[in-house]
Design a protein around this motif. Structure first.
Motif, mmCIF file in Angstrom:
data_model
loop_
_atom_site.group_PDB
_atom_site.id
_atom_site.type_symbol
_atom_site.label_atom_id
_atom_site.label_comp_id
_atom_site.label_asym_id
_atom_site.label_seq_id
_atom_site.Cartn_x
_atom_site.Cartn_y
_atom_site.Cartn_z
ATOM 1 N N TYR A 191 0.862 -1.180 0.000
ATOM 2 C CA TYR A 191 0.000 0.000 0.000
ATOM 3 C C TYR A 191 0.898 1.230 0.000
ATOM 4 O O TYR A 191 1.922 1.250 0.683
ATOM 5 C CB TYR A 191 -0.895 -0.016 1.247
ATOM 6 C CG TYR A 191 -1.826 1.186 1.399
ATOM 7 C CD1 TYR A 191 -2.539 1.701 0.321
ATOM 8 C CD2 TYR A 191 -1.991 1.799 2.648
ATOM 9 C CE1 TYR A 191 -3.392 2.787 0.473
ATOM 10 C CE2 TYR A 191 -2.852 2.890 2.813
ATOM 11 C CZ TYR A 191 -3.542 3.375 1.719
ATOM 12 O OH TYR A 191 -4.382 4.444 1.879
ATOM 13 N N THR A 192 0.498 2.246 -0.747
ATOM 14 C CA THR A 192 1.289 3.481 -0.786
ATOM 15 C C THR A 192 0.584 4.584 -0.002
ATOM 16 O O THR A 192 -0.554 4.944 -0.322
ATOM 17 C CB THR A 192 1.517 3.927 -2.241
ATOM 18 O OG1 THR A 192 2.215 2.881 -2.911
ATOM 19 C CG2 THR A 192 2.352 5.194 -2.301
ATOM 20 N N TYR A 193 1.252 5.052 1.045
ATOM 21 C CA TYR A 193 0.736 6.166 1.859
ATOM 22 C C TYR A 193 1.204 7.464 1.215
ATOM 23 O O TYR A 193 2.391 7.625 0.916
ATOM 24 C CB TYR A 193 1.285 6.064 3.280
ATOM 25 C CG TYR A 193 0.794 4.855 4.050
ATOM 26 C CD1 TYR A 193 -0.308 4.954 4.881
ATOM 27 C CD2 TYR A 193 1.433 3.624 3.942
ATOM 28 C CE1 TYR A 193 -0.764 3.848 5.591
ATOM 29 C CE2 TYR A 193 0.990 2.518 4.646
ATOM 30 C CZ TYR A 193 -0.119 2.636 5.478
ATOM 31 O OH TYR A 193 -0.555 1.545 6.174
ATOM 32 N N ARG A 194 0.280 8.384 1.018
ATOM 33 C CA ARG A 194 0.559 9.667 0.361
ATOM 34 C C ARG A 194 -0.053 10.773 1.201
ATOM 35 O O ARG A 194 -1.261 10.774 1.420
ATOM 36 C CB ARG A 194 -0.189 9.671 -0.966
ATOM 37 C CG ARG A 194 0.550 9.963 -2.188
ATOM 38 C CD ARG A 194 -0.408 9.712 -3.358
ATOM 39 N NE ARG A 194 0.046 8.565 -4.110
ATOM 40 C CZ ARG A 194 0.972 8.665 -5.053
ATOM 41 N NH1 ARG A 194 1.486 9.835 -5.373
ATOM 42 N NH2 ARG A 194 1.370 7.587 -5.684
ATOM 43 N N PHE A 195 0.765 11.682 1.671
ATOM 44 C CA PHE A 195 0.208 12.763 2.492
ATOM 45 C C PHE A 195 1.182 13.931 2.512
ATOM 46 O O PHE A 195 2.365 13.794 2.203
ATOM 47 C CB PHE A 195 -0.086 12.281 3.917
ATOM 48 C CG PHE A 195 1.095 11.641 4.604
ATOM 49 C CD1 PHE A 195 1.352 10.289 4.462
ATOM 50 C CD2 PHE A 195 1.952 12.409 5.389
ATOM 51 C CE1 PHE A 195 2.442 9.697 5.079
ATOM 52 C CE2 PHE A 195 3.041 11.829 6.021
ATOM 53 C CZ PHE A 195 3.286 10.472 5.863
ATOM 54 N N THR A 196 0.640 15.080 2.908
ATOM 55 C CA THR A 196 1.415 16.318 2.917
ATOM 56 C C THR A 196 1.480 16.859 4.337
ATOM 57 O O THR A 196 0.494 16.817 5.062
ATOM 58 C CB THR A 196 0.747 17.334 1.964
ATOM 59 O OG1 THR A 196 0.753 16.757 0.655
ATOM 60 C CG2 THR A 196 1.480 18.661 1.936
ATOM 61 N N ILE A 197 2.663 17.329 4.709
ATOM 62 C CA ILE A 197 2.834 17.945 6.028
ATOM 63 C C ILE A 197 2.394 19.407 5.913
ATOM 64 O O ILE A 197 2.951 20.156 5.113
ATOM 65 C CB ILE A 197 4.316 17.889 6.466
ATOM 66 C CG1 ILE A 197 4.859 16.457 6.402
ATOM 67 C CG2 ILE A 197 4.503 18.535 7.833
ATOM 68 C CD1 ILE A 197 4.326 15.516 7.424
ATOM 69 N N GLN A 198 1.408 19.794 6.690
ATOM 70 C CA GLN A 198 0.873 21.160 6.580
ATOM 71 C C GLN A 198 0.935 21.870 7.919
ATOM 72 O O GLN A 198 0.171 21.554 8.826
ATOM 73 C CB GLN A 198 -0.587 21.120 6.114
ATOM 74 C CG GLN A 198 -0.757 20.531 4.720
ATOM 75 C CD GLN A 198 -2.201 20.558 4.275
ATOM 76 O OE1 GLN A 198 -2.899 21.553 4.453
ATOM 77 N NE2 GLN A 198 -2.667 19.461 3.692
ATOM 78 N N GLY A 199 1.877 22.788 8.033
ATOM 79 C CA GLY A 199 1.922 23.647 9.210
ATOM 80 C C GLY A 199 2.427 22.974 10.469
ATOM 81 O O GLY A 199 2.119 23.420 11.569
#
Ligand code: C2O
Length: 569
Positions: free
Chosen positions: A111-119
């Motif tokens: 599984y590929t986890y995709r996320f963005t660090i925001q603030g």
């Protein structure tokens, strides 16, 4: 023509260059979860690791960057990876808790986890969120300021992540399975570790003790993470003061202390100045064990802070590093002096218009054994089985759909929306609780919130079976900690203690032993978000619940579509 091309090229280069500096980066990683030989405490064993590393790889990003982590499961167990403390705005599918936001990655799956660090800036970490795999499947996630931004403190010369862990001389999955079978509390660990090493106070561990080098006069940043499974830990460095500058990837108003206390899940960033005589100083961690009479691992893990100019011992001689005096195991006064020292760096927007005023009890319980049950399955105190609950609901994970999938696709029968806003019975939570209140009811209940609503939550510890400190972690959110105290929360007396100016922002709160903590947050992230005690033994027993946050209006307030490779049950 040539000139024209040239102009064109340089324009293009200029554009590329500007985009490269102004745009956040995407970091691609491969995580292979696999059984790996690991030798600790004189014993060769097989442990589940990521990429053969224990602890696993440290991920370093800048605030605003995106992570794309492809997880391949080559182990014999189900696995998921949770990005502890990452807010996962609209990307709940990447949060990771098994059966909450995804079904597990089965052996052989990926599984590929995709996320963005925001603030968020500071130290977070990642760990497996399936059974007790996180005992060996974890690593640091370091978030630097955006390119061009600076730390709100002088730039440290060096930065060292220090992950505090917990090691069993047996397979942790077997340890929890045995406990689940017998109903007794699981065996305590055999060692604590710093960056995977127990340190030289344990047998066979001398030569691998972690060395943290330092130059005289330098100020360095230590990123301390409590990755232990089941134990709050005190942390000290002999003869050195620590200036706390951050926790759970939020900055704090700096304060100086000689000792840290971290519950599992919590991180603390500290500055340390090498202002002592050149030499070797132990960095040490051992238990803060708040429950009276409960068994715990009373060993001490160490690393060594080593001045580069430390005098060399004569040939064959050994100079023992200086050892710090650790607080007593049950030193609650020191623990709470520490946890109540946290402030945000400045005035913060604490929600004041509260839509949900919640009161959750958190604590243990004992289930009477069903008639006819074999005594081998009733090895808890007086022939019972250990359990735990919030508001008398002992949380049961679903098994055929994740909560998030059931919510998003409207699949009935997976959970109910009736998690209670208050305990079903009011009682003297921290007093002598009647045995009739010791048996919670099993359930898969969520507490629904509309997008944008604000929540005040009193987390009230109970003395059922035994009072103890509970590190309560909320997924998908940071929350303000307004106050904490001992005994039963009393609104007419304790509301006056709320810090509505500069309370700290965290993702894990240490609820004091026999006491309470009040937190507030705004439900600005749609999804299903687990909240639980970060002592894995307590999650195993059901000390958890989930908030279901509805979508708001428009795309930016709506959960993204699930990724195509999301594992199904
Ligand atoms: Cu750090 Cu639900 O976990």
């Amino acid at each position: 023509m040539g000139t024209y091309m040239c102009m064109c090229m340089s324009l293009l280069l200029l554009v590329l260059f500007t985009t490269a500096t102004a745009t956040a980066k995407v970091h691609y990683h491969d995580f292979v979860v696999q059984a790996t030989p690991v030798k600790r405490l004189c014993k060769a064993q097989s442990a589940i690791t990521v990429n053969g590393m224990y602890p696993g790889p440290t991920l370093e990003v800048n605030n605003g960057d995106t992570l794309v982590v492809n997880v391949v499961n080559r182990a014999q167990y189900n696995v998921t990876i949770h990005w502890h403390g990452v807010r996962q705005m609209r990307t709940g599918w990447a949060d990771g808790p098994e059966f909450v936001t995804q079904c597990p990655i089965r052996p052989g799956g990926s599984y590929t986890y995709r996320f963005t660090i925001q603030g968020q800036e500071g130290t977070l970490w990642w760990h497996a969120h399936s059974s007790w795999l996180r005992a060996t499947v974890y690593g640091a996630l370091i978030i630097h300021p955006k390119d061009g931004d600076s730390y709100p403190f002088p730039k440290p010369t060096r930065q060292t992540p220090l992950l505090l862990g917990e090691w069993w001389n047996s397979n942790p999955i077997d340890v929890v399975r045995q406990a689940t079978r017998t109903g007794a509390s699981p065996n305590v660990s055999d060692a604590y570790t710093i960056n995977g090493q127990p340190g030289d106070l344990y047998s066979c561990s001398d030569k691998d003790t972690v060395i943290v080098p330092v130059g005289s006069g330098e100020t360095n940043l230590l990123r301390v993470v409590n990755s232990a499974l089941n134990q709050q830990l005190f942390f000290k460095v002999a003869n050195h003061k620590l200036t706390v500058v951050g926790a759970d990837a939020s900055y704090v108003k700096p304060f100086t202390t000689s000792v840290l206390m971290l519950g599992p899940g919590q991180t603390t960033d500290v500055l340390i100045t090498a202002n002592q005589a050149p030499g070797r100083y132990y960095i040490a961690a051992r238990a803060y064990a708040s429950a009276q009479g409960a068994p715990f691992d009373n060993t001490t893990t160490t690393a060594i802070l080593e001045y580069k100019s430390a005098p060399c011992p004569a040939k064959g001689a050994k100079i023992k590093p200086v050892m710090p005096t650790m607080p007593a195991f049950n030193d609650t006064a020191t623990a709470s002096a520490f946890t109540t020292s946290f402030r945000s760096p400045r005035k913060v927007p604490v929600p004041t218009n509260i839509h949900h005023n919640l009161f959750f009890t958190v604590g243990l319980g004992l289930n009477n054994c069903p008639p006819g049950a074999s005594s081998s399955t009733c090895q808890g105190p007086n022939g019972t089985r250990f359990t735990a609950s919030m508001n008398n609901v002992s949380f049961q994970l679903p098994s055929s759909f994740s909560l998030l999938q059931a919510h998003q696709q409207g699949i009935p029968g997976v959970f109910t929306r009736d998690f209670p806003a208050a305990p079903p019975v009011r009682f003297d939570y921290t007093g002598n609780v009647s045995r009739s209140l010791w048996q919670p009811v099993a359930g898969t209940k969520v507490y629904p919130l509309k997008f944008g609503e604000s929540v005040q939550l009193v987390l009230q510890g109970t003395s059922i079976f035994t009072a103890e400190n509970h590190p309560i972690h909320l997924h998908g959110y940071d929350f303000y900690i307004l106050a904490e105290g001992f005994g039963n929360f009393n609104p007419s007396r304790d509301t006056a203690k709320f810090n509505l100016v500069d309370p700290p922002l965290r993702n894990t709160a240490s609820v004091p032993v026999g006491g309470w903590t009040v937190i507030r947050f705004v439900a600005d992230n749609p999804g299903v978000w687990l909240m639980h005690c970060h002592l894995d033994v307590h999650i195993t027993w059901g000390l958890a619940m989930a908030f279901l946050v509805e979508n708001g209006v428009g795309e930016l307030q709506t959960l993204e579509a699930p990724p195509a490779d999301l594992p199904l049950c």
